[in-house]
Write a protein that holds these residues in place. Structure first.
Motif, PDB file in Angstrom:
ATOM      1  N   ILE A  78      41.260 -12.796  31.351  1.00 16.24           N
ATOM      2  CA  ILE A  78      41.941 -12.167  32.486  1.00 16.24           C
ATOM      3  C   ILE A  78      41.321 -10.800  32.727  1.00 16.24           C
ATOM      4  CG2 ILE A  78      44.117 -11.233  33.355  1.00 16.24           C
ATOM      5  CD1 ILE A  78      45.559 -13.419  31.744  1.00 16.24           C
ATOM      6  N   LYS A  79      41.212 -10.019  31.670  1.00 13.22           N
ATOM      7  CA  LYS A  79      40.539  -8.718  31.756  1.00 13.22           C
ATOM      8  C   LYS A  79      40.209  -8.239  30.343  1.00 13.22           C
ATOM      9  CE  LYS A  79      40.915  -4.088  33.694  1.00 13.22           C
ATOM     10  NZ  LYS A  79      41.805  -3.040  34.213  1.00 13.22           N
TER      11      LYS A  79
ATOM     12  N   VAL B 175      41.888  -9.521  27.112  1.00 15.67           N
ATOM     13  CA  VAL B 175      43.085 -10.321  27.388  1.00 15.67           C
ATOM     14  C   VAL B 175      42.686 -11.687  27.932  1.00 15.67           C
ATOM     15  CG1 VAL B 175      45.207 -10.461  28.746  1.00 15.67           C
ATOM     16  CG2 VAL B 175      44.403  -8.244  27.892  1.00 15.67           C
ATOM     17  N   VAL B 176      43.171 -12.741  27.282  1.00 14.38           N
ATOM     18  CA  VAL B 176      42.851 -14.087  27.747  1.00 14.38           C
ATOM     19  C   VAL B 176      44.121 -14.830  28.156  1.00 14.38           C
ATOM     20  CG1 VAL B 176      40.770 -14.268  26.325  1.00 14.38           C
ATOM     21  CG2 VAL B 176      42.952 -15.106  25.424  1.00 14.38           C
ATOM     22  N   ASP B 177      43.934 -15.873  28.945  1.00 14.88           N
ATOM     23  CA  ASP B 177      45.040 -16.687  29.423  1.00 14.88           C
ATOM     24  C   ASP B 177      45.206 -17.892  28.497  1.00 14.88           C
ATOM     25  OD1 ASP B 177      46.773 -18.370  30.702  1.00 14.88           O
ATOM     26  OD2 ASP B 177      45.662 -18.466  32.599  1.00 14.88           O
ATOM     27  N   ARG B 178      46.289 -17.892  27.733  1.00 18.52           N
ATOM     28  CA  ARG B 178      46.526 -18.997  26.790  1.00 18.52           C
ATOM     29  C   ARG B 178      47.628 -19.930  27.276  1.00 18.52           C
ATOM     30  NH1 ARG B 178      46.995 -14.899  21.769  1.00 18.52           N
ATOM     31  NH2 ARG B 178      48.010 -13.829  23.485  1.00 18.52           N
TER      32      ARG B 178
END
Lengths: 248, 642
Positions: A110-111, A114-117
């Protein structure tokens, strides 16, 4: 003490991303690793630069929010430990520390770190439950569950859903995560009614989310902060086979 | 006689306390199964209260929208609860009953909770265990396969169910799996990484929320027929607490600013057995289970500022202050008493460790008596955790502990149906004020969250919905536009200051004021100072905060900046409430009101009531409303632990 943090910066999922190195000063050895990153961000803000985004919440190893690849290892080099439980006294003064996000096709960035889990949530919603509406449960002691069985189920249920297993796997497989949930329910009588359907649906959802297959590297078990055993992957395979062969 | 405010109708059903809930349920308005899907209910929060509520209302057939600030509903801070959950099952045949659990909870709360709510909580406790087991929660078991129990503080029976030291995690995952089943069924829509920034009122009724998408910065609006807030407590107003770093009061506070009364904000719980602060830069405090006090002895050196290592301080130069002050309870004195005693010792200069703000918790005597292996079996994981964090081995030297903010009993005022003073707006779990009075007993937080979420709200909400049919309201209504504008305005203002101090620096300062003056022991001059200190800090905040970045992006500094603005207002209200409550009760200890032995002295004639505060506008003094507490079933008595 001070360290250099060589950290992954990425504006969004489409940005190719790059490493930046920032010096961090004024660290005390009692600080946690994430407190060192807090300090780095304070120093970046003071200099008018944008802080490095990273996720964390409980900071005591139970919520599963934090997760960084530190010097190439998911949750750092310590065993049975989340990123938030790492301490700066385990690093050398002046050391350069490389920090990256959990990398996997199933975990888009995401940034920065930070990841989308959310893929994990979708896997759980594909059967990681028992279908019992509130109010319809019988007295809790009607169901006798041997202590050893309950303990074994608990060994699998302790999963915090952090995704380190995926980050550590050369195939970015989510098998340990999925296997742990399937195991918990296949060991307990409460999970019996939906046993086959659950295994088939959860495994298929894992595949749809773009996670790889398991080829027995066992890196997941080594990286797991809760020391969940790959025995659960073996159980997942058995449950899946049984389900796939007998469930229409 | 305390006069009741007309705003505070608790709607407690008539009849004997044992029959109130059953009678109430029998008379509640219902919504036809085919009509339920036409109603939309917003639930903010996915912890035990929010997750269980969203799941259960989805099962009933309502159209539920569920929001959380974390990346997944499974991360809500309920996950961190260690010890267990109380339930009046009486599986141990040791004389437990609904009545006993009710009585213990009212007494433990120092007689500042509503009897009818507490009785219902005790009644529902048994159903919670049944439901959780059916959901596959792997509670600890005996060899015969039955559920195991352990004892916990404030009770003489063994009624606590547990799953190792991770009971909160397992119960939360149980509620989460029920929630994800409803997501699978299409009845619950999940919105993760959303922070609620306003509740939208149409004709005085809660009709939706405004939130910020934390991944993109987008301001979003959602309309509904009712809104439930289950966003937890406000211990992070102290900056350092045992709560997660994202725990905050913003959702509750924005409800307060829209007219929901906020009750007993000064009732906070400071837990005695936490790891002390290690130095600057620390972001949170870690709780060590209270069970350690079963075998650990608390002491400080008799000489002020004694810097010798603990092993070199001979027995007769140690002050086992809990054993000295409270011979009957010793090291097992209740949470509030133990916390205060440790603070007093440190404030007087007897504290140990690098900062002088910790006391020893010594296991040497127990290890000598029972052997290291018994202690390892009992507390092995806790000792390992302590060793990991502090790099000190508690088998070789005493632990160092210090109290830390842990739980807030105060919260949004609700009636028996869990409805706030805004029609259609409900508050559940730690976010409301209703069940724990002035002090919460161990293993009761999980019980309340799940009782509210699984059983209370799904029953009571239909009473309101039956009277308020769906009317097709959408987010195009002017009320949403205005609310969005106000939210955007605040974001712009925060980003525009561009001063020189970070949000965190302000938070650390506020935390220090709150801890020193609105912490474990409070007094009139201190509270007055706190109010003026907070006001000055707030002025500085809006002139000198540096947030950085933009709104249209993931920006955690901006998230914290909005929460910080609310903490500054809430902190002041806590101090004001503490000032107003000129008595000591539970976690609220006013130094002016103590017995000769230094115990909390209640003033039942003047303060046997709930104080609920009404927001009167920016810069205006809030107005206090009172709800008298009537004790018809439990007799008011002074607590003693000598």
């Amino acid at each position: 003490m001070k360290v250099q943090v060589k950290v992954w910066r990425q504006k969004n999922a489409d940005d190719p991303g790059r490493f930046e190195t920032y010096p961090v000063e004024g660290i005390i050895p009692e600080m946690s690793f994430l407190e060192m990153l807090d300090l780095m961000n304070e120093q970046l803000l003071k200099r008018g630069e944008s802080p490095v985004e990273f996720d964390s919440d409980c900071r005591e190893g139970i919520c599963g929010t934090c997760g960084l690849v530190i010097n190439g290892m998911a949750h750092g080099p310590k065993c049975a430990c989340t990123t938030c439980e790492l301490r700066m006294r385990d690093y050398q003064d002046g050391e350069t520390i490389t920090v990256e996000p959990f990398r996997a096709q199933g975990f888009p960035v995401i940034k920065d770190l930070v990841v989308d889990r959310s893929a994990f949530d979708r896997i759980i919603s594909a059967g990681g439950y028992t279908s019992v509406n509130t109010g319809s449960a019988p007295d809790a002691n009607v169901l006798l569950i041997p202590k050893d069985t309950a303990e074994k189920a608990m060994d699998a249920a302790v999963c915090i859903g952090c995704g380190a297993c995926v980050a550590a796997c050369p195939n970015a497989s989510a098998s340990l995560f999925v296997g742990a949930k399937i195991s918990q329910f296949s060991l307990l009588p409460q999970g019996e009614a939906e046993r086959k359907r659950r295994a088939v649906r959860m495994v298929e959802q894992m595949d749809r989310e773009g996670f790889g297959n398991c080829s027995n590297h066992a890196e997941c078990e080594a990286a797991c902060p809760k020391s969940i055993s790959i025995e659960n992957i073996a159980r997942m395979r058995r449950e899946y086979m049984k389900g796939a062969l007998t469930e229409a | 006689m305390i006069a009741k405010s007309p705003l505070l109708d608790a709607k407690i059903p008539d009849g004997p306390i044992q029959e109130k809930w059953a009678n109430h349920k029998a008379s509640i308005g219902l919504v036809n199964p085919a009509n339920k899907r036409k109603y939309t209910i917003i639930v903010v929060g996915t912890g035990l209260a929010g997750g269980a509520a969203a799941a259960t209302m989805g099962e009933l057939g309502y159209n539920v929208l569920n929001f959380c600030i974390q990346d997944s509903p499974r991360r809500a801070h309920s996950v961190a609860a260690q010890g267990g959950i109380n339930a009046a099952k009486n599986y141990q045949n040791d004389g437990d009953s609904v009545w006993r659990l009710f009585y213990d909870t009212v007494k433990g709360g120092d007689y500042r909770a509503r009897e009818a709510n507490v009785y219902r909580l005790a009644e529902l406790s048994a159903n919670i265990i049944d439901q959780s087991v059916a959901a596959g929660v792997p509670f600890a078991r005996e060899y015969g396969g039955t559920l195991a129990n352990r004892s916990f503080g404030g009770a003489q029976v063994s009624r606590t169910f547990y799953a190792r030291g991770q009971t909160g995690q397992q119960l939360l995952l149980g509620a989460y799996s029920a929630l994800m089943r409803q997501v699978d069924a299409g009845r619950v829509k999940l919105f993760a990484r959303r922070e609620m920034l306003d509740v939208v009122l149409v004709e005085g009724r809660a009709r939706g929320i405004v939130c910020r998408n934390l991944a993109t910065g987008e301001i979003e609006t959602y309309a509904a027929d009712a809104v439930c807030i289950a966003t937890g407590g406000y211990s992070t107003v102290y900056f350092l607490s045992t709560n997660a770093v994202n725990c905050n009061a913003t959702a509750a506070w924005r409800c307060y600013k829209k007219g929901a009364l906020f009750a007993n904000p000064c009732f906070t719980q400071i837990h005695p057995t936490c790891l002390p602060q290690a130095g600057e830069g620390q972001s949170k405090l870690t709780l060590m289970s209270e069970s350690l006090r079963n075998d650990g002895r608390v002491w400080v050196p008799k000489k002020k500022g004694d810097k010798r290592p603990p092993q070199e301080i001979p027995e007769d130069e140690r002050d086992y202050f809990l054993e000295r002050k409270y011979p009957a309870f010793g090291n097992l004195a209740p949470r509030d008493i133990s916390s205060r005693a440790a603070k007093e010792a440190c404030d007087a200069g007897y504290g140990v460790g690098p900062t002088g703000f910790s006391v020893y918790l010594d296991f040497a005597e127990a290890i000598g008596r029972l052997g290291e292996s018994v202690i390892r079996e009992r507390y092995g994981n806790l000792f390992a955790m302590y060793h990991e964090i502090t790099d000190e081995n508690p088998f070789k030297q005493p632990m160092r502990i210090y109290p830390a903010p842990h739980y807030t009993m105060g919260g949004i005022w609700v009636d028996y149906n869990l409805m706030t003073t805004i029609p259609g707006l409900y508050a559940l779990g730690e976010a409301n004020f209703s069940d724990h009075g002035a002090n919460r007993l161990g293993a009761s937080a999980l019980m309340q969250g799940l009782a509210d979420g699984y059983f209370v709200i799904p029953a009571t909400i239909s009473d309101f919905l039956a009277e308020h049919r769906p009317d097709g309201l959408t987010t195009n209504h002017d009320a949403f536009t205005e609310s969005v504008k106000a939210v955007q305005e605040q974001v712009k203002q925060l980003l525009g200051v561009n001063g020189s101090k970070t949000v965190r620096e302000f938070h650390v300062e506020l935390g220090r004021i709150m801890w020193e003056k609105v912490g474990m022991a409070r007094n009139e001059p201190g509270l007055k100072e706190a109010i003026s200190d907070i006001q000055a800090l707030r002025d500085e905040y809006w002139k000198n905060v540096r947030v950085g970045g933009v709104n249209e992006d993931m920006n955690k500094s901006l998230e914290f900046a909005g929460r910080m603005a609310d903490f500054l207002d809430l902190g002041e209200l806590m101090a004001q409430d503490a000032l107003e409550r000129a008595e000591s009760c539970g976690g609220h200890f006013r130094e002016e009101y103590q017995t000769e032995d230094g115990e909390a002295l209640r003033e039942d004639d003047k303060f046997c009531h709930v104080t609920a505060w009404e927001y009167k506008g920016e810069g205006q003094a809030p107005e206090a409303h009172l709800e008298p507490l009537e004790f018809e079933n439990v007799k008011l008595t002074q607590r003693s632990y000598k």
